[in-house]
Design a protein around this motif. Structure first.
Motif, PDB file in Angstrom:
ATOM      1  N   ARG A  14       0.820  -1.221   0.000  1.00 41.21           N
ATOM      2  CA  ARG A  14       0.000   0.000   0.000  1.00 41.21           C
ATOM      3  C   ARG A  14       0.848   1.262   0.000  1.00 41.21           C
ATOM      4  O   ARG A  14       0.360   2.347  -0.285  1.00 41.21           O
ATOM      5  CB  ARG A  14      -0.970  -0.019   1.196  1.00 41.21           C
ATOM      6  CG  ARG A  14      -2.115  -0.979   1.013  1.00 41.21           C
ATOM      7  CD  ARG A  14      -2.890  -1.178   2.282  1.00 41.21           C
ATOM      8  NE  ARG A  14      -2.177  -2.002   3.250  1.00 41.21           N
ATOM      9  CZ  ARG A  14      -2.632  -2.325   4.459  1.00 41.21           C
ATOM     10  NH1 ARG A  14      -3.806  -1.870   4.849  1.00 41.21           N
ATOM     11  NH2 ARG A  14      -1.937  -3.091   5.269  1.00 41.21           N
ATOM     12  N   ARG A  82       1.559 -11.780   7.992  1.00 41.38           N
ATOM     13  CA  ARG A  82       2.106 -11.233   9.244  1.00 41.38           C
ATOM     14  C   ARG A  82       2.169 -12.325  10.315  1.00 41.38           C
ATOM     15  O   ARG A  82       3.147 -12.437  11.051  1.00 41.38           O
ATOM     16  CB  ARG A  82       1.237 -10.056   9.720  1.00 41.38           C
ATOM     17  CG  ARG A  82       1.738  -9.410  11.011  1.00 41.38           C
ATOM     18  CD  ARG A  82       0.799  -8.299  11.464  1.00 41.38           C
ATOM     19  NE  ARG A  82       1.235  -7.669  12.697  1.00 41.38           N
ATOM     20  CZ  ARG A  82       1.041  -8.199  13.912  1.00 41.38           C
ATOM     21  NH1 ARG A  82       0.406  -9.354  14.052  1.00 41.38           N
ATOM     22  NH2 ARG A  82       1.487  -7.571  14.979  1.00 41.38           N
ATOM     23  N   ASP A 104       4.686  -4.023  15.480  1.00 37.74           N
ATOM     24  CA  ASP A 104       4.893  -3.786  14.043  1.00 37.74           C
ATOM     25  C   ASP A 104       6.123  -2.906  13.835  1.00 37.74           C
ATOM     26  O   ASP A 104       6.200  -1.799  14.415  1.00 37.74           O
ATOM     27  CB  ASP A 104       3.690  -3.020  13.453  1.00 37.74           C
ATOM     28  CG  ASP A 104       2.406  -3.832  13.463  1.00 37.74           C
ATOM     29  OD1 ASP A 104       2.478  -5.071  13.348  1.00 37.74           O
ATOM     30  OD2 ASP A 104       1.323  -3.213  13.567  1.00 37.74           O
ATOM     31  N   ARG A 107       5.451   0.765  13.142  1.00 33.83           N
ATOM     32  CA  ARG A 107       4.863   1.689  14.149  1.00 33.83           C
ATOM     33  C   ARG A 107       6.002   2.323  14.946  1.00 33.83           C
ATOM     34  O   ARG A 107       6.292   1.918  16.082  1.00 33.83           O
ATOM     35  CB  ARG A 107       3.922   0.950  15.108  1.00 33.83           C
ATOM     36  CG  ARG A 107       2.595   0.572  14.500  1.00 33.83           C
ATOM     37  CD  ARG A 107       1.631   0.060  15.579  1.00 33.83           C
ATOM     38  NE  ARG A 107       0.519  -0.630  14.987  1.00 33.83           N
ATOM     39  CZ  ARG A 107      -0.625  -0.044  14.625  1.00 33.83           C
ATOM     40  NH1 ARG A 107      -0.814   1.238  14.807  1.00 33.83           N
ATOM     41  NH2 ARG A 107      -1.585  -0.744  14.071  1.00 33.83           N
ATOM     42  N   VAL A 159      -7.321  -1.233  17.259  1.00 30.19           N
ATOM     43  CA  VAL A 159      -6.211  -1.901  17.950  1.00 30.19           C
ATOM     44  C   VAL A 159      -4.873  -1.590  17.292  1.00 30.19           C
ATOM     45  O   VAL A 159      -4.786  -1.422  16.082  1.00 30.19           O
ATOM     46  CB  VAL A 159      -6.489  -3.420  18.079  1.00 30.19           C
ATOM     47  CG1 VAL A 159      -6.359  -4.122  16.751  1.00 30.19           C
ATOM     48  CG2 VAL A 159      -5.579  -4.066  19.097  1.00 30.19           C
ATOM     49  N   THR A 185      -6.018 -11.195  11.899  1.00 31.37           N
ATOM     50  CA  THR A 185      -5.248 -10.030  11.431  1.00 31.37           C
ATOM     51  C   THR A 185      -4.453  -9.378  12.561  1.00 31.37           C
ATOM     52  O   THR A 185      -3.776  -8.376  12.337  1.00 31.37           O
ATOM     53  CB  THR A 185      -6.156  -8.975  10.753  1.00 31.37           C
ATOM     54  OG1 THR A 185      -7.214  -8.659  11.645  1.00 31.37           O
ATOM     55  CG2 THR A 185      -6.702  -9.476   9.435  1.00 31.37           C
ATOM     56  N   ASP A 186      -4.571  -9.915  13.766  1.00 34.37           N
ATOM     57  CA  ASP A 186      -3.659  -9.477  14.829  1.00 34.37           C
ATOM     58  C   ASP A 186      -3.393 -10.653  15.757  1.00 34.37           C
ATOM     59  O   ASP A 186      -3.915 -11.754  15.537  1.00 34.37           O
ATOM     60  CB  ASP A 186      -4.194  -8.239  15.575  1.00 34.37           C
ATOM     61  CG  ASP A 186      -5.344  -8.547  16.513  1.00 34.37           C
ATOM     62  OD1 ASP A 186      -5.928  -9.656  16.420  1.00 34.37           O
ATOM     63  OD2 ASP A 186      -5.657  -7.690  17.358  1.00 34.37           O
ATOM     64  N   LYS A 209       0.446   3.250  12.324  1.00 41.98           N
ATOM     65  CA  LYS A 209       1.165   2.303  11.473  1.00 41.98           C
ATOM     66  C   LYS A 209       1.414   3.020  10.157  1.00 41.98           C
ATOM     67  O   LYS A 209       0.473   3.504   9.533  1.00 41.98           O
ATOM     68  CB  LYS A 209       0.323   1.044  11.279  1.00 41.98           C
ATOM     69  CG  LYS A 209       1.012  -0.015  10.447  1.00 41.98           C
ATOM     70  CD  LYS A 209       0.431  -1.406  10.704  1.00 41.98           C
ATOM     71  CE  LYS A 209      -0.949  -1.595  10.151  1.00 41.98           C
ATOM     72  NZ  LYS A 209      -1.023  -1.556   8.683  1.00 41.98           N
TER      73      LYS A 209
HETATM   74  C1  LIG Z   1      -1.624  -5.847  14.156  1.00 46.82           C
HETATM   75  C2  LIG Z   1      -2.187  -4.585  13.593  1.00 46.82           C
HETATM   76  O1  LIG Z   1      -1.202  -3.610  13.429  1.00 46.82           O
HETATM   77  C3  LIG Z   1      -3.212  -4.041  14.555  1.00 46.82           C
HETATM   78  O2  LIG Z   1      -3.772  -2.885  14.024  1.00 46.82           O
HETATM   79  C4  LIG Z   1      -2.867  -4.805  12.266  1.00 46.82           C
HETATM   80  O3  LIG Z   1      -3.938  -5.668  12.446  1.00 46.82           O
HETATM   81  C5  LIG Z   1      -1.934  -5.295  11.207  1.00 46.82           C
HETATM   82  O4  LIG Z   1      -2.736  -5.534  10.076  1.00 46.82           O
HETATM   83  P1  LIG Z   1      -2.260  -5.531   8.584  1.00 46.82           P
HETATM   84  O5  LIG Z   1      -3.311  -6.314   7.883  1.00 46.82           O
HETATM   85  O6  LIG Z   1      -0.937  -6.212   8.570  1.00 46.82           O
HETATM   86  O7  LIG Z   1      -2.278  -4.093   8.149  1.00 46.82           O
END
Ligand SMILES: C[C@](O)(CO)[C@H](O)COP(=O)(O)O
Ligand SMILES: Nc1ccn([C@@H]2O[C@H](COP(=O)(O)OP(=O)(O)OP(=O)(O)O)[C@@H](O)[C@H]2O)c(=O)n1
Length: 226
Positions: A14, A82, A104, A107, A159, A185-186, A209
């Motif tokens: 992205r 991830r 992450d 972040r 989150v 996803t987390d 992020k």
């Molecule tokens: C773990 C996370 O940063 C929490 O907001 C997010 O879910 C990561 O998601 P992505 O799909 O890898 O953007």
């Protein structure tokens, strides 16, 4: 002991940039360097594992050599999702670890206050994530963009990371997820799937992020405000 697994093995699609977003510089310093730095300086962190794409090892080593972090930075290789990357990182954590923070790489504005609070809460609750209350009204829609329902906003939080767990608990959650081929996803989702309560604590609206080009501008703004 407390270990952090920093995941930096995504493709950053992205961001649409020719270098992986983690190696983009904000005010002349790589995003991943800010992220490692905060955990390197934090006195509650004993071990750092950074999960990277194998083909980017050269860039990561350059960053590690350039900033001369105080703590040893272990490297693990990521996977296609991830979740695969986090699991590879967890497998590299020292077996004497009590608490694992999963963060992450993208972040870079996490703070000592967030890190310390999340560790303190994990000692009481075993599983903790940081996040922020959403400011907008959130709608659930169907495939035709028709609104199906409007959840009560007071129960909705966005989150972030770190997501922090007792080592044995998160290891068990990841093992179960992989046995069941279950993807979330987390990290908290996998612990929820084990039937455990995960506590949400306050993160920060600045703990963004870095995902798209606009986030680079916002990131530079955050650094200017410091
Ligand atoms: C773990 C996370 O940063 C929490 O907001 C997010 O879910 C990561 O998601 P992505 O799909 O890898 O953007
Ligand atoms: N296979 C993957 C996917 C993501 N991540 C990491 O997980 C964090 C959060 O993911 P996200 O911001 O979505 O990163 P990307 O997956 O790289 O972004 P995109 O979805 O735009 O490709 C990032 O630090 C990213 O490097 C990872 O280590 N391994």
């Amino acid at each position: 002991m407390n270990s952090v697994v920093i995941v930096a093995a995504g493709k950053g699609k992205r961001m649409n940039s020719n270098i992986n977003k983690q190696y983009i510089k904000l005010k002349n310093k790589e995003i991943i360097a800010y992220t490692i730095d905060i955990f390197d300086k934090n006195e509650n962190i004993d071990e750092i594992v950074v999960v990277i794409r194998k083909e980017e090892e050269f860039f990561v080593k350059q960053v590690i050599n350039k900033y001369k972090f105080n703590k040893n930075v272990k490297i693990a290789y990521g996977g296609s999702e991830r979740q695969d990357s986090v699991y590879n990182g967890i497998k590299e954590v020292d077996l004497n670890c009590d608490i694992v923070l999963i963060h992450d790489g993208a972040r870079p504005f996490v703070t000592d206050e967030i890190i310390n609070n999340s560790i303190k809460e994990t000692k009481k609750n075993k599983a903790v994530v940081v996040g922020v209350p959403v400011k907008d009204t959130i709608k659930v829609i169907d495939d035709n963009n028709i609104i199906k329902n409007t959840p009560q906003r007071k129960y909705l939080w966005a989150v972030q990371t770190p997501q922090v767990f007792e080592y044995k608990l998160i290891k068990k959650a990841y093992e179960k997820a992989f046995e069941e081929n279950y993807y979330g996803t987390d990290d908290a989702t996998l612990v929820e799937n084990l039937g455990y309560n995960v506590k949400m604590i306050m993160g920060s609206y600045k703990n963004i992020k870095i995902t798209t080009k606009e986030d680079i501008n916002f990131g530079e703004e955050i650094l200017r405000m410091r």
